[in-house]
Scaffold this motif. Structure first.
Motif, PDB file in Angstrom:
ATOM      1  N   ARG A  74      -3.392   0.437  -3.107  1.00 33.75           N
ATOM      2  CA  ARG A  74      -3.953   1.318  -2.079  1.00 33.75           C
ATOM      3  C   ARG A  74      -3.184   2.646  -2.056  1.00 33.75           C
ATOM      4  NH1 ARG A  74      -7.226   2.254   0.204  1.00 33.75           N
ATOM      5  NH2 ARG A  74      -6.968   2.034   2.439  1.00 33.75           N
ATOM      6  N   MET A 125      -1.867   4.035  -4.534  1.00 32.03           N
ATOM      7  CA  MET A 125      -2.291   4.794  -5.713  1.00 32.03           C
ATOM      8  C   MET A 125      -3.684   5.389  -5.516  1.00 32.03           C
ATOM      9  SD  MET A 125      -0.920   2.137  -8.555  1.00 32.03           S
ATOM     10  CE  MET A 125      -1.603   2.789 -10.051  1.00 32.03           C
ATOM     11  N   GLY A 126      -4.330   5.011  -4.418  1.00 38.89           N
ATOM     12  CA  GLY A 126      -5.632   5.600  -4.099  1.00 38.89           C
ATOM     13  C   GLY A 126      -6.811   4.693  -4.381  1.00 38.89           C
ATOM     14  N   MET A 127      -6.534   3.416  -4.727  1.00 39.50           N
ATOM     15  CA  MET A 127      -7.667   2.519  -4.960  1.00 39.50           C
ATOM     16  C   MET A 127      -8.367   2.252  -3.627  1.00 39.50           C
ATOM     17  SD  MET A 127      -7.875  -1.255  -6.634  1.00 39.50           S
ATOM     18  CE  MET A 127      -7.969  -1.047  -8.383  1.00 39.50           C
TER      19      MET A 127
END
Lengths: 297, 251
Positions: free
Chosen positions: A189, A191-193
Motif C-alpha cells: 500500500r 508503494m501505491g498499490m
C-alpha cells in the motif's frame, strides 16, 4: 487488463513464498471439500434412490385379504381383468389360477404412487368385496426406503455441520493470514498499490489454493464415499426390520459423483473461497499503511 | 518551480490531544535538495509521511503541483509522483531485491512493459547503488542492512518520481556508498529537476542541501534559526561550511 497481470503474477508467486500458511489453508479447504464430496454424493445418491424406490414400490399394488389367515376366496381372473381396465394403471400381471381354486395373484402397476386411493375406490366400485385391501407392499417399501432415508438425513446433517465448521475455520484462517501479512500489505500500500488490486491478489491466491484442493478433494471424496456409505447403511438396518422381513434388506448403495454433484461441490468450494476472500478484503481495507509501517518500525 | 506546498499544516495522532505538527507552512521546489533536521520526536518523520501521502494532516493542506492531496488519488500519488526511502527500508523480505524493484515499476504502471526489459532496468538501477547482480537475485531477508538500504533507494527511484523523500537514507551505508548516494541525490535534483527532501541527522547529508529546514516541537524553523536554537554542545555545519561541502561534492 494488462495492468492487472502483475497482480496475478505476484499472487501466484506469493503461493510459493508462504508455504506453511498456504498449506494450512489448503489442508482446511481440502478437508472441507473431501467431506462435502462424501456427504453430498451420499445424499444425492440416496435422494435419487429413494425417489426410484418410491416410484417402484409405491406403485406396485396388490389385492389381498385384510386379515390373515382368511377364509376369503381371493379375486378371480375375470375380476383381475376388470380391475386392470383402469386409466390409473400403466401395467398389470395376473398369474394362472391353481387347480384347487379360481383365485389368482394379481399385481397392478400404478402410473404414479399418488393414484393409489383413486385406484382403490375404482376397484371397490367395480365390485371388490369388503375384507380385501388394495395396497402397496409396505414391508418391501420399508425395507428399501427406510435405511436410505436415514442415510439421507445423516449425510445432510453432516453436510450442514461441515459447511458451518468449514466456513467458521476459513474465516478464522483468513483473519490470521491477513494479520500475519499485515506488513506485506503495508509495504504494498505504501508503494501505491490500490486496495482493489491488493484484494484481487488475495482473491487470486485463495482461488488458486481452492482449485488445487478441489481437484484433490474430489478424488479423495470419491474414493472414501463408497466405504463410508456402506458403513452408515449397515448402521441403519434395525434389528426389528431385519427380523420382520424375510428378504435381504438394502446393505449397499452404489455411490456415484454425478456432474451435478461435482458442480455443487465446486459451488461450495467457491463459496468458501469467497468467504475467505471477503474477510481478507475487509481486513485489507481496514488497514492504513502508515499505521502498519509505524507498528513494524 | 513550486512542487510541494504545506499550508498551515497541523497533525495529531488518533486519540491524542497534542499536536505533533503545529501550523507548518513551507514550499519545496523542483531542482533542489532539502534536508530536514531536528531532534528525535520533533515531528520530522510525521512531516514526511504527510508529504509522501501516507497520511493526511488533521488541519491545513498539502499541495502537489497546486492540487490538494486530499483531492488527489493518494495511491496514484505514491505510486507515480513520489519515491519514498524509508528508515526501516520497508521491503518485501520474502522476495529478491530485483523483484522489489520490478514490482514497484509495475505498481507505478511504468512505461517499460516488457518483463525482461523491466528486470534489466532494475539490475541497472541496483548496480548504480552498488548492488551487483548476484546480490540483486538474493532475497531481501539475506541482505545486510546496508544492502537493504541501497535496494530501498533503488526502489524509490525506480518509477522516476518527481519528488524523492528520504528518511535517514544513508544511516547504514559506508562512507564510499554514502558519497555515491548523495551524488545521485544531488544529480537528481540539479540535473533531472527532481525535488529531493531528506530527513537526516548526518552532517554529510546536510552538506549537499540547497536548503536546510529545522523542526522543533512541531514547528518549522529556518536552518539558521534552528542552529541558533541548539544547545552549544550540539552543532550542525555553518552556512559557510555547507557551501564549501556542496562545492566539494559537486566537484
Amino acid at each position: 487488463m494488462k495492468k492487472y497481470f502483475y497482480v496475478i503474477e505476484n499472487a501466484l508467486l506469493n503461493l510459493s513464498k508462504n508455504k506453511g500458511r498456504n498449506f494450512l489453508q489448503g489442508a482446511m479447504i481440502f478437508a472441507v471439500i473431501t467431506t462435502t464430496v462424501i456427504a453430498l454424493s451420499i445424499h444425492n445418491t440416496s435422494v435419487t434412490l429413494i425417489s426410484e424406490y418410491k416410484a417402484h414400490f409405491g406403485s406396485e399394488v396388490s389385492i389381498s385379504p385384510e386379515r390373515m389367515p382368511s377364509n376369503l376366496p381371493g379375486i378371480t381372473a375375470e375380476q383381475a381383468l376388470a380391475f386392470s381396465q383402469s386409466e390409473y394403471l400403466r401395467d398389470f400381471e395376473v398369474s394362472e389360477p391353481d387347480d384347487s381354486s379360481e383365485a389368482v395373484d394379481a399385481v397392478f402397476y400404478l402410473k404414479s404412487p399418488e393414484l393409489l386411493e383413486a385406484f382403490a375406490a375404482e376397484v371397490r366400485g367395480k365390485g371388490l368385496p369388503d375384507g380385501y385391501k388394495v395396497d402397496i407392499d409396505r414391508d418391501a417399501y420399508a425395507r428399501m426406503v427406510t435405511p436410505l432415508e436415514g442415510l439421507q438425513d445423516i449425510s445432510f446433517t453432516f453436510l450442514l455441520i461441515v459447511l458451518a465448521l468449514g466456513a467458521a475455520i476459513m474465516v478464522l484462517l483468513s483473519v490470521i493470514a491477513v494479520r500475519e501479512r499485515k506488513y506485506e500489505i503495508g509495504v504494498l500500500r505504501a508503494m501505491g498499490m490500490k486496495k482493489r488490486k491488493l484484494a484481487m491478489g488475495l482473491g487470486v491466491e485463495i482461488i488458486a489454493i481452492t482449485c488445487v484442493c478441489y481437484l484433490f478433494g474430489m478424488i479423495a471424496g470419491w474414493l472414501l464415499s463408497q466405504p463410508i456409505s456402506d458403513a452408515l447403511l449397515t448402521g441403519q438396518q434395525s434389528a426389528e426390520l431385519m427380523n420382520a422381513v424375510a428378504a435381504q434388506p438394502l446393505t449397499s448403495v452404489k455411490i456415484s459423483v454425478s456432474p451435478l454433484t461435482a458442480l455443487e461441490i465446486f459451488g461450495v468450494a467457491i463459496l468458501l473461497a469467497s468467504i475467505a476472500g471477503i474477510i481478507s478484503v475487509r481486513q485489507v481495507t481496514k488497514y492504513e499503511p502508515i499505521k502498519i509501517l509505524m507498528e513494524r518500525n | 518551480m513550486k512542487c510541494l506546498e504545506l499550508a498551515d499544516v497541523y497533525y495529531r495522532y488518533e486519540g491524542s490531544a497534542d499536536y505533533v505538527l503545529k501550523g507548518i507552512t513551507a514550499s519545496f521546489e523542483s531542482g533542489k535538495v532539502y534536508t530536514i533536521i531536528g531532534e528525535s520526536g520533533a515531528g520530522k518523520s510525521t512531516l514526511l509521511s504527510l508529504i509522501s501521502g501516507l497520511d493526511v494532516c488533521t488541519e491545513g493542506d498539502v499541495y502537489y503541483e497546486g492540487k490538494s492531496l486530499r483531492k488527489l488519488d493518494r495511491d496514484d500519488y505514491r505510486a507515480k509522483s513520489v519515491g519514498v526511502i524509508f528508515q526501516g527500508y520497508n521491503l518485501l523480505t520474502n522476495f529478491t531485491a530485483v523483484y522489489n524493484i520490478t514490482l514497484s515499476m509495475s505498481i507505478s504502471e511504468s512505461e517499460i512493459t516488457d518483463r525482461q526489459a523491466k528486470k534489466e532496468a532494475a539490475y541497472a538501477l541496483l548496480d548504480n547503488m552498488g548492488v551487483d547482480r548476484e546480490t540483486a537475485d538474493r532475497k531481501i531477508l539475506y541482505l545486510s542492512g546496508g544492502e537493504q538500504q541501497r535496494v530501498g533507494i533503488a526502489r524509490a527511484l525506480s518509477h522516476n518520481p518527481d519528488v524523492i523523500i528520504a528518511d535517514e537514507p544513508t544511516g547504514n551505508l559506508d562512507a564510499e556508498t554514502e558519497g555515491a548516494v548523495l551524488n545521485i541525490f544531488t544529480r537528481l535534483a540539479h540535473e533531472d529537476g527532481k525535488c529531493v527532501i531528506i530527513v537526516t541527522h548526518s552532517e554529510n547529508v546536510t552538506a549537499i542541501a540547497d536548503e536546510v529546514i529545522g523542526i522543533r516541537a512541531g514547528k518549522l524553523l529556518s536552518g539558521t534559526e534552528y542552529r541558533a536554537s541548539l544547545p552549544c554542545h550540539v552543532s550542525y555545519p555553518s552556512q559557510e561550511n555547507l557551501e564549501t561541502k556542496i562545492k566539494e561534492n559537486e566537484q
